[in-house]
Design a protein around this motif. Structure first.
Motif, PDB file in Angstrom:
ATOM      1  N   ASP A 185      37.679  26.242  42.168  1.00 43.04           N
ATOM      2  CA  ASP A 185      37.585  27.275  41.140  1.00 43.04           C
ATOM      3  C   ASP A 185      36.128  27.666  40.877  1.00 43.04           C
TER       4      ASP A 185
ATOM      5  N   ASN B 126      38.871  30.404  48.027  1.00 39.50           N
ATOM      6  CA  ASN B 126      38.740  29.287  47.090  1.00 39.50           C
ATOM      7  C   ASN B 126      39.714  29.424  45.924  1.00 39.50           C
ATOM      8  N   SER B 127      40.038  30.633  45.552  1.00 39.25           N
ATOM      9  CA  SER B 127      41.027  30.822  44.489  1.00 39.25           C
ATOM     10  C   SER B 127      42.403  30.340  44.938  1.00 39.25           C
TER      11      SER B 127
ATOM     12  N   ALA C  78      34.937  29.769  43.777  1.00 42.71           N
ATOM     13  CA  ALA C  78      35.495  31.112  43.670  1.00 42.71           C
ATOM     14  C   ALA C  78      34.711  31.948  42.652  1.00 42.71           C
TER      15      ALA C  78
ATOM     16  N   LYS D 148      32.835  35.541  43.358  1.00 42.79           N
ATOM     17  CA  LYS D 148      33.171  36.729  42.569  1.00 42.79           C
ATOM     18  C   LYS D 148      31.925  37.335  41.918  1.00 42.79           C
TER      19      LYS D 148
ATOM     20  N   ALA E 267      35.648  34.145  47.769  1.00 40.97           N
ATOM     21  CA  ALA E 267      36.193  34.000  46.417  1.00 40.97           C
ATOM     22  C   ALA E 267      37.712  33.867  46.466  1.00 40.97           C
ATOM     23  N   TRP E 268      38.370  34.701  47.282  1.00 38.34           N
ATOM     24  CA  TRP E 268      39.831  34.636  47.340  1.00 38.34           C
ATOM     25  C   TRP E 268      40.323  33.367  48.048  1.00 38.34           C
TER      26      TRP E 268
END
Length: 281
Positions: A250, A212-213, A253, A257, A209-210
Motif C-alpha cells: 500500500d 502494488n494496489s 502504491a 500514485k 501503483a496499480w
C-alpha cells in the motif's frame, strides 16, 4: 354777530323774526363787507433751461484688432534634419543589402531540414503528433475514472472491516472485485492507443501503483476473512498478519500514485480533462 331787540336789548332767537320779550321785529342782518383782495396780474410761466452738463464720460479708447497666431512654422533646421535622416536610412538599407548578399554567397540556401550535429537530419514534427497525444490522454482519463471508483469501494471496505461494520461478510468480495478491476486496467493500459505519445515515466509510475494496489487488496481480502472466521475485533490491524502484510504494498502504491499525478495533472489541464489527487486513484 347776534342781534338784540331795539327796545329791550334782548337777543333775538334765530328761528323767529321778532323779539320774544318786547315784540320788536328782527332787523335784517348786515352782511360784512368782503375782504380786500389784491388784483392779480398775468405773469407768464418761467421758462427753465437745463443746466449745462458738467461731466461727460470719456469714450473708451479703440481696442486694436488682435491677430490670432497661426500654426508654428517648421524650425529653420528641419529640412537639414530630414535630409540627414533620409541619408542615414538609405545608408542602413544599403548596408543591410550588402550583408544579406555576403551571407547568401558564403552560405547558400539548402533544401530540406538542417543537419543535426551528429550528421543525420532531424525528422520534422508530425502534424498528427498533437492530436495523437490528446487522444491518448483522453483514453487514459477513462482508465483513471474506473480506478477512482475502485479506490472508493476499497476505502469503504477497509473502514467497515476495521469497525466490524454491517457489511463485513461482503468486504472480502469487495476487495477481490477491486483486484479483478485493476488487473483489467493494467491490461488496457498496456495496449492503450497512442501510448507512445504519453510520457513513459508517467505510465511506469501508474503501472507500479496499480500493481502494488492489487497486492494490498489481496491482503486486505485475507484480513477480512480472518475477522469473519475468528470473531471481529475493532481496530486490530496491528495484530492481524494479513493486515500488516498489506501495509508495504500500500505504501509503494502511494509513492507511484504521487509520482503519476505530478505528471498527469498538467496534461489534464491542457486538454480539459479531470485532474486528481494521489489518494483518489
Amino acid at each position: 354777530m347776534a342781534l338784540t331787540g331795539r327796545e329791550c336789548g334782548h337777543q333775538y332767537r334765530p328761528d323767529v323774526r321778532f323779539c320774544i320779550v318786547c315784540g320788536a321785529d328782527q332787523p335784517e342782518p348786515i352782511e360784512p363787507a368782503p375782504a380786500y383782495q389784491p388784483t392779480q396780474f398775468y405773469q407768464p410761466a418761467p421758462v427753465y433751461q437745463a443746466a449745462p452738463a458738467l461731466y461727460r464720460p470719456l469714450a473708451a479708447p479703440p481696442v486694436p484688432s488682435r491677430v490670432l497666431p497661426g500654426p508654428p512654422g517648421p524650425p529653420p533646421d528641419r529640412p537639414r534634419r530630414l535630409r540627414g535622416l533620409l541619408i542615414g536610412l538609405a545608408t542602413f538599407l544599403a548596408a543591410g543589402g550588402i550583408t544579406a548578399a555576403v551571407m547568401l554567397i558564403a552560405h547558400p540556401l539548402q533544401r530540406g531540414a538542417a543537419p543535426s550535429p551528429g550528421g543525420t537530419a532531424s525528422a520534422p514534427a508530425s502534424p498528427g503528433a498533437q492530436p495523437a497525444h490528446e487522444a491518448a490522454a483522453q483514453g487514459l482519463a477513462g482508465l483513471l475514472a474506473q480506478s477512482v471508483t475502485d479506490r472508493s469501494s476499497i476505502v469503504a471496505a477497509v473502514n467497515d472491516v476495521s469497525q466490524c461494520g454491517p457489511h463485513l461478510n461482503q468486504d472480502p468480495r469487495t476487495f477481490q472485485s477491486a483486484v479483478t478491476s485493476r488487473q483489467a486496467l493494467l491490461t488496457r493500459l498496456a495496449s492503450l492507443p497512442g501510448r507512445s505519445a504519453l510520457p513513459a515515466p508517467m505510465l511506469a509510475a501508474l503501472t507500479s501503483a496499480w500493481q502494488n494496489s492489487i497486492k494490498a487488496d489481496q491482503d486486505f481480502a485475507l484480513w477480512a476473512q480472518d475477522e469473519i472466521a475468528n470473531g471481529c475485533t475493532s481496530n486490530n490491524q496491528s495484530s492481524d498478519p494479513h493486515a500488516q502484510a498489506a501495509a508495504g504494498p500500500d505504501a509503494q502504491a502511494t509513492t507511484g500514485k504521487q509520482a503519476f499525478v505530478g505528471q498527469w495533472n498538467p496534461i489534464a489541464t491542457r486538454y480539459g480533462l479531470p485532474a486528481y489527487r494521489w489518494n483518489q486513484l
